[in-house]
Design a protein around this motif. Structure first.
Motif, PDB file in Angstrom:
ATOM      1  N   GLN A  79      -8.823   9.782   4.482  1.00 54.20           N
ATOM      2  CA  GLN A  79      -9.024   9.402   3.353  1.00 54.20           C
ATOM      3  C   GLN A  79      -8.117   7.822   3.666  1.00 54.20           C
ATOM      4  O   GLN A  79      -7.177   8.401   2.439  1.00 54.20           O
ATOM      5  CB  GLN A  79      -8.626   9.938   2.436  1.00 54.20           C
ATOM      6  N   THR A  81      -6.197   5.637   1.279  1.00 51.12           N
ATOM      7  CA  THR A  81      -7.067   5.128  -0.342  1.00 51.12           C
ATOM      8  C   THR A  81      -5.383   4.588  -0.144  1.00 51.12           C
ATOM      9  O   THR A  81      -4.195   3.861   0.101  1.00 51.12           O
ATOM     10  CB  THR A  81      -7.032   5.725  -1.194  1.00 51.12           C
ATOM     11  N   SER A  84      -1.973   5.972   0.253  1.00 53.81           N
ATOM     12  CA  SER A  84      -2.233   7.192   1.275  1.00 53.81           C
ATOM     13  C   SER A  84      -0.739   6.937   1.760  1.00 53.81           C
ATOM     14  O   SER A  84      -0.109   6.049   1.424  1.00 53.81           O
ATOM     15  CB  SER A  84      -2.680   6.204   2.349  1.00 53.81           C
ATOM     16  N   ALA A 111     -13.887   4.054   6.028  1.00 55.81           N
ATOM     17  CA  ALA A 111     -12.753   3.722   4.980  1.00 55.81           C
ATOM     18  C   ALA A 111     -11.828   2.811   6.075  1.00 55.81           C
ATOM     19  O   ALA A 111     -11.766   2.960   6.904  1.00 55.81           O
ATOM     20  CB  ALA A 111     -11.570   5.782   4.813  1.00 55.81           C
ATOM     21  N   SER A 141      -8.173  -0.722   0.447  1.00 58.83           N
ATOM     22  CA  SER A 141      -8.964  -0.498   0.528  1.00 58.83           C
ATOM     23  C   SER A 141     -10.778   0.154   0.208  1.00 58.83           C
ATOM     24  O   SER A 141     -11.263  -0.084  -1.481  1.00 58.83           O
ATOM     25  CB  SER A 141      -8.425   1.413  -0.338  1.00 58.83           C
ATOM     26  N   ARG A 143     -13.167   3.068   0.378  1.00 63.09           N
ATOM     27  CA  ARG A 143     -13.759   4.234   0.144  1.00 63.09           C
ATOM     28  C   ARG A 143     -15.225   4.905   0.641  1.00 63.09           C
ATOM     29  O   ARG A 143     -15.688   4.518  -0.957  1.00 63.09           O
ATOM     30  CB  ARG A 143     -12.910   4.781  -0.610  1.00 63.09           C
ATOM     31  N   THR A 145     -19.125   5.815   0.598  1.00 63.28           N
ATOM     32  CA  THR A 145     -19.361   7.197  -0.378  1.00 63.28           C
ATOM     33  C   THR A 145     -21.354   6.813   0.107  1.00 63.28           C
ATOM     34  O   THR A 145     -21.613   6.344  -0.982  1.00 63.28           O
ATOM     35  CB  THR A 145     -19.408   6.972  -1.591  1.00 63.28           C
TER      36      THR A 145
END
Length: 167
Positions: A79, A81, A84, A111, A141, A143, A145
């Motif tokens: 993860q 982000t 982070s 990611a 970033s 992410r 999905t």
């Protein structure tokens, strides 16, 4: 017709001119060869010096990459982000290595996290990134999905305060 004295004088003058021309030609050729050798030696010395500097710079970057790759906050995170724990590490690395303009990492799940220095960009480059005025760092970033790859770009000032965001 020429007298004996005039003929001898002309012959000696012709000989002196020929000798002078030959000496000048030899000097020009010698100077040209010496110049080429000096230039080649200078280029070799400069190449060695540049190669040494480049090797030093790259070894520093390689060492940093190895340290970051072994860091649990970078290596064990799927993860990635803008919040982070890798972000402070990347910022510290950018402060220590001014020759780098960004550091990024990607994970197997798609990611992606990048911390990029903005202080050396010109106005056109900043506008292409849609950088907020006063932004010193951009944190990008991605992410994933499912089938989509949403990206977020967060801008921070020199103190680390968020001053803008772009999704």
């Amino acid at each position: 017709m020429f007298t004996f004295r005039t003929s001898i004088t002309c012959a000696v003058m012709a000989f002196i001119l020929a000798l002078a021309a030959l000496l000048i030609a030899i000097q020009v050729r010698s100077l040209r060869l010496a110049t080429r050798e000096a230039a080649a030696a200078y280029m070799d010395a400069t190449s060695s010096k540049v190669f040494g500097r480049l090797q030093s710079e790259l070894s520093t970057i390689v060492s940093l990459v190895r340290v970051l790759a072994a860091s649990s906050s970078v290596a064990d995170s799927d993860q990635l982000t803008e919040t982070s724990t890798a972000v402070p590490l990347f910022k510290a690395a950018l402060r220590e290595l001014p020759q780098m303009d960004s550091i990024y990492v990607g994970s197997e799940n798609g990611a992606w996290l990048q911390v990029r220095r903005l202080n050396e960009l010109n106005d056109e480059q900043r506008s292409r990134l849609r950088a907020a005025p006063g932004a010193d760092v951009a944190i990008n970033s991605v992410r994933p999905t499912g089938d989509e790859l949403p990206m977020r770009r967060v801008f921070e000032d020199k103190q680390g305060n968020e001053i803008g965001q772009f999704d």
